[in-house]
Structure formats: C-alpha cells, structure tokens
Write a protein that holds these residues in place. Sequence first.
Motif, PDB file in Angstrom:
ATOM      1  N   ARG A 297       0.827  -1.204   0.000  1.00  0.00           N
ATOM      2  CA  ARG A 297       0.000   0.000   0.000  1.00  0.00           C
ATOM      3  C   ARG A 297       0.864   1.258   0.000  1.00  0.00           C
ATOM      4  NH1 ARG A 297      -3.483  -3.094   3.337  1.00  0.00           N
ATOM      5  NH2 ARG A 297      -2.402  -2.410   5.224  1.00  0.00           N
ATOM      6  N   ASN A 298       1.946   1.232   0.779  1.00  0.00           N
ATOM      7  CA  ASN A 298       2.795   2.413   0.924  1.00  0.00           C
ATOM      8  C   ASN A 298       3.740   2.612  -0.256  1.00  0.00           C
ATOM      9  OD1 ASN A 298       1.603   2.670   3.418  1.00  0.00           O
ATOM     10  ND2 ASN A 298       3.294   1.702   4.517  1.00  0.00           N
ATOM     11  N   ASP A 299       4.171   1.509  -0.864  1.00  0.00           N
ATOM     12  CA  ASP A 299       5.141   1.572  -1.959  1.00  0.00           C
ATOM     13  C   ASP A 299       4.703   0.577  -3.035  1.00  0.00           C
ATOM     14  OD1 ASP A 299       7.312   1.954  -3.536  1.00  0.00           O
ATOM     15  OD2 ASP A 299       8.824   1.291  -2.096  1.00  0.00           O
ATOM     16  N   PRO A 300       3.671   0.924  -3.805  1.00  0.00           N
ATOM     17  CA  PRO A 300       3.048  -0.055  -4.711  1.00  0.00           C
ATOM     18  C   PRO A 300       3.957  -0.564  -5.821  1.00  0.00           C
ATOM     19  CG  PRO A 300       2.177   2.149  -5.092  1.00  0.00           C
ATOM     20  CD  PRO A 300       3.006   2.237  -3.850  1.00  0.00           C
ATOM     21  N   TYR A 301       5.046   0.137  -6.117  1.00  0.00           N
ATOM     22  CA  TYR A 301       5.934  -0.299  -7.193  1.00  0.00           C
ATOM     23  C   TYR A 301       7.215  -0.934  -6.654  1.00  0.00           C
ATOM     24  CZ  TYR A 301       2.704   2.576  -9.789  1.00  0.00           C
ATOM     25  OH  TYR A 301       1.554   3.100 -10.324  1.00  0.00           O
ATOM     26  N   ARG A 302       7.198  -1.314  -5.416  1.00  0.00           N
ATOM     27  CA  ARG A 302       8.359  -1.969  -4.813  1.00  0.00           C
ATOM     28  C   ARG A 302       8.491  -3.394  -5.349  1.00  0.00           C
ATOM     29  NH1 ARG A 302      11.259  -1.264   0.030  1.00  0.00           N
ATOM     30  NH2 ARG A 302      12.302  -3.149   0.733  1.00  0.00           N
ATOM     31  N   ALA A 326       1.944 -11.374  -8.763  1.00  0.00           N
ATOM     32  CA  ALA A 326       2.690 -11.673  -9.993  1.00  0.00           C
ATOM     33  C   ALA A 326       2.324 -10.683 -11.099  1.00  0.00           C
ATOM     34  CB  ALA A 326       2.412 -13.106 -10.436  1.00  0.00           C
ATOM     35  N   HIS A 327       1.043 -10.395 -11.236  1.00  0.00           N
ATOM     36  CA  HIS A 327       0.593  -9.438 -12.259  1.00  0.00           C
ATOM     37  C   HIS A 327       1.166  -8.051 -11.979  1.00  0.00           C
ATOM     38  CE1 HIS A 327      -2.065  -7.816 -15.332  1.00  0.00           C
ATOM     39  NE2 HIS A 327      -2.441  -6.869 -14.479  1.00  0.00           N
ATOM     40  N   ARG A 328       1.217  -7.684 -10.710  1.00  0.00           N
ATOM     41  CA  ARG A 328       1.679  -6.340 -10.336  1.00  0.00           C
ATOM     42  C   ARG A 328       3.167  -6.156 -10.629  1.00  0.00           C
ATOM     43  NH1 ARG A 328      -0.732  -3.614  -4.939  1.00  0.00           N
ATOM     44  NH2 ARG A 328      -0.104  -1.465  -5.329  1.00  0.00           N
ATOM     45  N   VAL A 329       4.000  -7.109 -10.208  1.00  0.00           N
ATOM     46  CA  VAL A 329       5.442  -6.956 -10.440  1.00  0.00           C
ATOM     47  C   VAL A 329       5.785  -7.121 -11.912  1.00  0.00           C
ATOM     48  CG1 VAL A 329       6.053  -7.694  -8.099  1.00  0.00           C
ATOM     49  CG2 VAL A 329       5.961  -9.396  -9.920  1.00  0.00           C
ATOM     50  N   PHE A 330       4.994  -7.907 -12.632  1.00  0.00           N
ATOM     51  CA  PHE A 330       5.234  -8.088 -14.068  1.00  0.00           C
ATOM     52  C   PHE A 330       5.043  -6.763 -14.805  1.00  0.00           C
ATOM     53  CE2 PHE A 330       4.150  -9.356 -18.415  1.00  0.00           C
ATOM     54  CZ  PHE A 330       5.133 -10.304 -18.673  1.00  0.00           C
ATOM     55  N   LEU A 331       4.030  -5.992 -14.411  1.00  0.00           N
ATOM     56  CA  LEU A 331       3.793  -4.693 -15.024  1.00  0.00           C
ATOM     57  C   LEU A 331       4.807  -3.649 -14.569  1.00  0.00           C
ATOM     58  CD1 LEU A 331      -0.117  -4.463 -14.881  1.00  0.00           C
ATOM     59  CD2 LEU A 331       1.318  -5.001 -16.850  1.00  0.00           C
ATOM     60  N   THR A 332       5.327  -3.812 -13.328  1.00  0.00           N
ATOM     61  CA  THR A 332       6.290  -2.841 -12.799  1.00  0.00           C
ATOM     62  C   THR A 332       7.657  -3.015 -13.439  1.00  0.00           C
ATOM     63  OG1 THR A 332       5.114  -2.769 -10.685  1.00  0.00           O
ATOM     64  CG2 THR A 332       7.390  -1.982 -10.695  1.00  0.00           C
ATOM     65  N   GLU A 338      13.706 -10.803  -8.759  1.00  0.00           N
ATOM     66  CA  GLU A 338      12.595 -10.985  -7.830  1.00  0.00           C
ATOM     67  C   GLU A 338      11.287 -11.224  -8.578  1.00  0.00           C
ATOM     68  OE1 GLU A 338      14.660  -8.439  -7.881  1.00  0.00           O
ATOM     69  OE2 GLU A 338      15.459  -7.996  -5.883  1.00  0.00           O
ATOM     70  N   SER A 339      11.072 -10.438  -9.654  1.00  0.00           N
ATOM     71  CA  SER A 339       9.851 -10.603 -10.450  1.00  0.00           C
ATOM     72  C   SER A 339       9.785 -11.990 -11.065  1.00  0.00           C
ATOM     73  CB  SER A 339       9.798  -9.542 -11.544  1.00  0.00           C
ATOM     74  OG  SER A 339       9.835  -8.241 -11.013  1.00  0.00           O
ATOM     75  N   CYS A 340      10.906 -12.465 -11.582  1.00  0.00           N
ATOM     76  CA  CYS A 340      10.938 -13.793 -12.206  1.00  0.00           C
ATOM     77  C   CYS A 340      10.650 -14.891 -11.186  1.00  0.00           C
ATOM     78  CB  CYS A 340      12.290 -14.025 -12.873  1.00  0.00           C
ATOM     79  SG  CYS A 340      12.606 -12.931 -14.275  1.00  0.00           S
ATOM     80  N   CYS A 341      11.171 -14.738  -9.962  1.00  0.00           N
ATOM     81  CA  CYS A 341      10.911 -15.744  -8.921  1.00  0.00           C
ATOM     82  C   CYS A 341       9.447 -15.738  -8.511  1.00  0.00           C
ATOM     83  CB  CYS A 341      11.801 -15.484  -7.707  1.00  0.00           C
ATOM     84  SG  CYS A 341      13.492 -16.054  -7.943  1.00  0.00           S
ATOM     85  N   ILE A 342       8.843 -14.558  -8.482  1.00  0.00           N
ATOM     86  CA  ILE A 342       7.419 -14.482  -8.145  1.00  0.00           C
ATOM     87  C   ILE A 342       6.598 -15.196  -9.222  1.00  0.00           C
ATOM     88  CG2 ILE A 342       5.465 -12.897  -7.883  1.00  0.00           C
ATOM     89  CD1 ILE A 342       7.518 -10.886  -6.663  1.00  0.00           C
ATOM     90  N   MET A 343       6.948 -14.944 -10.488  1.00  0.00           N
ATOM     91  CA  MET A 343       6.256 -15.632 -11.587  1.00  0.00           C
ATOM     92  C   MET A 343       6.482 -17.136 -11.499  1.00  0.00           C
ATOM     93  SD  MET A 343       4.699 -13.263 -13.260  1.00  0.00           S
ATOM     94  CE  MET A 343       4.199 -14.232 -14.675  1.00  0.00           C
ATOM     95  N   GLY A 344       7.705 -17.545 -11.136  1.00  0.00           N
ATOM     96  CA  GLY A 344       7.995 -18.969 -10.980  1.00  0.00           C
ATOM     97  C   GLY A 344       7.147 -19.610  -9.900  1.00  0.00           C
ATOM     98  N   ASN A 345       6.992 -18.922  -8.765  1.00  0.00           N
ATOM     99  CA  ASN A 345       6.149 -19.447  -7.688  1.00  0.00           C
ATOM    100  C   ASN A 345       4.690 -19.549  -8.126  1.00  0.00           C
ATOM    101  OD1 ASN A 345       7.970 -19.994  -5.628  1.00  0.00           O
ATOM    102  ND2 ASN A 345       7.951 -17.908  -4.852  1.00  0.00           N
ATOM    103  N   TYR A 346       4.260 -18.558  -8.898  1.00  0.00           N
ATOM    104  CA  TYR A 346       2.868 -18.558  -9.380  1.00  0.00           C
ATOM    105  C   TYR A 346       2.602 -19.799 -10.242  1.00  0.00           C
ATOM    106  CZ  TYR A 346      -1.021 -17.270 -12.465  1.00  0.00           C
ATOM    107  OH  TYR A 346      -2.178 -17.269 -13.194  1.00  0.00           O
ATOM    108  N   TYR A 347       3.490 -20.067 -11.185  1.00  0.00           N
ATOM    109  CA  TYR A 347       3.277 -21.218 -12.057  1.00  0.00           C
ATOM    110  C   TYR A 347       3.502 -22.537 -11.317  1.00  0.00           C
ATOM    111  CZ  TYR A 347       2.669 -18.295 -16.153  1.00  0.00           C
ATOM    112  OH  TYR A 347       2.166 -17.400 -17.059  1.00  0.00           O
ATOM    113  N   SER A 348       4.374 -22.532 -10.328  1.00  0.00           N
ATOM    114  CA  SER A 348       4.578 -23.741  -9.527  1.00  0.00           C
ATOM    115  C   SER A 348       3.309 -24.092  -8.750  1.00  0.00           C
ATOM    116  CB  SER A 348       5.750 -23.540  -8.563  1.00  0.00           C
ATOM    117  OG  SER A 348       5.935 -24.680  -7.761  1.00  0.00           O
TER     118      SER A 348
END
Length: 577
Positions: A297-302, A326-332, A338-348
């Motif tokens: 909420r405080n830093d939405p593009y972190r 995953a959608h948020r960091v992918f757009l950021t 970090e973004s790739c690992c989040i996407m990896g966790n999502y698909y896992s």
Amino acid sequence: MSSKESCRTELRAAIRQLSDRCLYSASKWAGEQLVGIELDPAKFTPSNTRFQRGSSSIRRRFRTNEITLTPIAGVSYVSTPVMEEDDAVDGDFYLLAKSYFDCREYRRAAHVLRDQNGKKSIFLRCYALFLAGEKRKEEEIIELEGPLGKSDAVNRELVALERELLMLRKNGSIDPFCLYMYGLVLKEKGSENLARTVLVESVNSYPWNWSAWSELQSLCTTVDILNSLPLNNHWMKDFFLASAYLELRMHNDSLAKYEYLQGTFSFSNYIQAQIAKAQYNLRDFDQVEAIFEDLMRNDPYRVEDMDMYSNVLYAKESFSALSYLAHRVFLTDKYRPESCCIMGNYYSLKGQHEKSIMYFRRALKLNKKFLSAWTLIGHEYVEMKNTAAAVEAYRRAVDVNPCDYRAWYGLGQAYEMMGMPLYALNYFRKSVFLQPGDSRLWIAMAQCYEKEELHMLEDAIKCYRRAVNCNDTEAIALHQLAKLNAELGRAEEAAFYYKKDLERMEAEEREGQNMVEALVFLATHCKTQKRFEEAEVYCTRLMDYKGPEKEMAKSLLRAIRIARSGFPSTDVEHFPP
C-alpha cells in the motif's frame, strides 16, 4: 540540533556524495532511510506530509514497546567524519568519465581518468575497471557455461587493482571509498581477513556507504567474527548489526534491533521489509503477510524482497493473492530476478513446473548469485523427479551461500529420493545445524534414521523429541514418538506420547487414522494395566467409528467386563497397538 535533524543532515550529504561516486545502491538505501525518518509534527501538518497513508498502523503493529526517545538519545555515538572534496582537481575529465560510467561504458570511463590524480577520479577509475572485469567475466560464463551455468571465469582486473590500491594505502593517500574498493578486490581474491580489516577502516572513516557495510557483512560468517570487529559506535553500526544478526540466524536479536531503530526511522520501508524477513525466518507467516500488505500500500511499485512475500503466499496456497502480486510486479519490472521468482512461484502453485523452471532460469540469467532462484529451481526439479538436476541446483545455492539451510535440506531430500540415506543424513545434519529451531528439519532427519538401511530408532526418537520442542505444527513428531516407543516395547512411554497426541488432535478438532490408532493403543494399554475405567472411556470413543474399529471396541469392552468379574479370559482377541 535534534538527533533526527542530525540524521537528516548527514543522510542528505551522504546521498549527494554516494551518487557522485556512482554508488547508486548505497545512495538509494540512504534515501530510503532519509524519507523514513519521522517528521517533526510541529513543522509538518497532515496536509503536507506523505506519511498519513496508513503507516501509523505499521508502527502500532510492530513495536513491542512504544519508543518515546530516538535510538540516538542516551547513547554515546562518535562524531561523524566529514570528507574533503576535490572537485577542482577532477574538473571536466571527471564529468565526462561519469557520463561514460552512467552509460555502462566502463573502459572508456577508466581511460578518460588515466592521468587524473583526484581522489574521486582514482576511485571512479578503479570502480570502472572492476566493473569492466566483472562484465567480461559474465560474458565468459555465458560462453563457457555448463548445464546450469557453472564456470571458472575470473575478473582479470583484480591483480592490477590490488597492486594500485595497496600502494595508495601504504602511502596514506587512500580515501574511504578506495578502501571500500580495496576491500571488495581482496574479498573477490579470497583474502578475507585482510578484506575485513580494510572494510572496517572504510566504514569507520565514512559510515554512510552501505555498500561497504554489506560487503563487510558477507565476510562475517560467525558471531565471533562479528563481535571481534573494531567498529566505531556510530548509529550506522546499529543498521549493520541488525542486518548481520539476520544473516547469522539470530532472528530475535535482529528483530529487537530493528524495532529499536524504528524510534527514529519510523516510516522506513527498508526496516519494515527487514522485520518481515526476521518474522519469515521465525515462521510467523501471518505477521509477514500483514507487513507486506502494508508495504504494497505504501510503496506499490516496490520489487525488492517481494519474492519472499510470494514464498509466504505459496506456502499458504493463497492463489488469488499470488496471482495479483505476480501481475503487479510483471507490469512494474518484469526483468528483475525478484519478479521472475514471483512468476515462478505462481506457475509452480498452478502445477506448471516446466514454466516455473523457465522463470527461475530467467532470474538466474539476470543474476547468477540470486540465491532464492537456485533453491527454488531445485525444489521444482524435485517435484519433477529430476534428482540429478535438483542436486546440481542445490549445490549452486550452497556455493552462493553456504549458510542457506534450505539448500542443504533440499540436497538431503534429493539423496533420500535416490535411496542414499547416509548421504541424505549428512545434508540434513548440516541444515539442522544452521536452523535448529525448524521442526521440519528434525522430522526429515528422524525419518532418515528410520530407513530400513539404517534402522537407528534411538537416534530417530531423539530427533522427534527435538521436533516436538520446536513446535511441530504438522503434528508428526508426537505420533511417531508413540509408534517407535511401542515398537521398542516401551509401553509407558508410548502411552504418554499417544495421550499427548490425542489431546492435541482434540484441541485442533482433527479426526483420522492417527486418532483411531491412539485410542486402540491406550484402551489396550489401560486394560493391561488394569485401569479399567480409563480403558472403557477409550473404548466408548472407539464405538463412534464404523468398521473394524467398532468391533475392536466391543471385543475390548467384553474383555474388560470379564477381567472385572474375576474370570480368566480364554477367547478374547488381542489387538496389537
């Protein structure tokens, strides 16, 4: 001047100097702390300060004791040294070189400064050469890499840089930034003791260079080494100790330090993220999730540290929240490890392990030393039963950080799958040594001892006891302790653990085969011990189950009535525990 005003003044000066030296990561860190300092309510009203966006809820949630004094108050800190600038000496050559550096043309930057003698010019030239060597090393790794990117490529600029910086240090003409550069070179060459000494000199001379503190922290592999460092008592030392405690798995000490620092840096997103790391290692996932929700909420593009948030959501199987993250960091910024690992966790979590591995590999292409990606890709290979690739990935994770207990645990799991319990046991022991408070590791080691090839039941019992003491949330250890003691003929010990396991299942309102097994054993044991009333209670509870359990209960109740009447039992069935 108040302590908070003093911190602001020092950090503003540090940001200018660090940016001028092209130490952008350290400058960003200093900027985050500067913005995180609580503003004076007498000067800043709610209408003109950005800190009204729910941050007060963070402070209320994570401070165990409300701090009315800042961390500076009541503590004797050393005075902050002031660096001399030499802009006149550097002039236009420095500006041109800095422009080349910003464009990542490192050798051009170094070439422009070849005849410049100003301290800033010397540092920038050395730093540019170091990064040019790192860039070439990465290129060689890509050209010569093995199946998972392993290569023996080295930075070829280290020898020349070491020679030049050593000469500057002997002449007494080296500044804190060149000391940092010298420490970095020594660390890369493996001279860790001297690197620590040089980096301590650097941070004592100029405390605001967080990059120097970070390199020093990576060399503090034990508490004894950390305590032996002759550091000046500057407030930056508190940040360093808090971070070092976290890496050395002193999570409660780290948490206390960060809560202490919140007295001044009340709105620092960095501190909140570090508190989340400590809570994550203490396995308080609900608290971690709450912290990261506030951070978003405080830093939405972190993007920093958000991969840890994805690990929590993965563990809790919060599919919708993980999908949103995953959608948020992918757009950021989709090209961040970090973004790739989040996407990896999502698909896992979706069960698409091949696609998950693709994203973890992408994270490793962006940063070969991104520890989380090596560990997670190992987990995915385990899921796919590709144990050879899993072992290689875990070994790379251990190469990056030998203190990563997850990688050692993963190696143990992989070798256990390959039917090699002695190897598995060795790696489980290393993981337990690094994280003795994790019940899952003790359970894994106990199950390894139970294997038919080893059959070391006494050692397994010791491990299960440790798991119980470490708050075994999965309720595996108590049941196994009961079964093993029963197998070894220790009826009283088995009954003790079955009773504790039964009480736990009742408290958590859980049913299942474990409860049936506990009731059967306790009913039989109490009958044998002639505690007939207690045995009848367990038998009555067994009557609620259908099938063979109900028949067992009826037979036991008949045997109890016969035993109470004083007649010998000749036709009563006996049921093993």
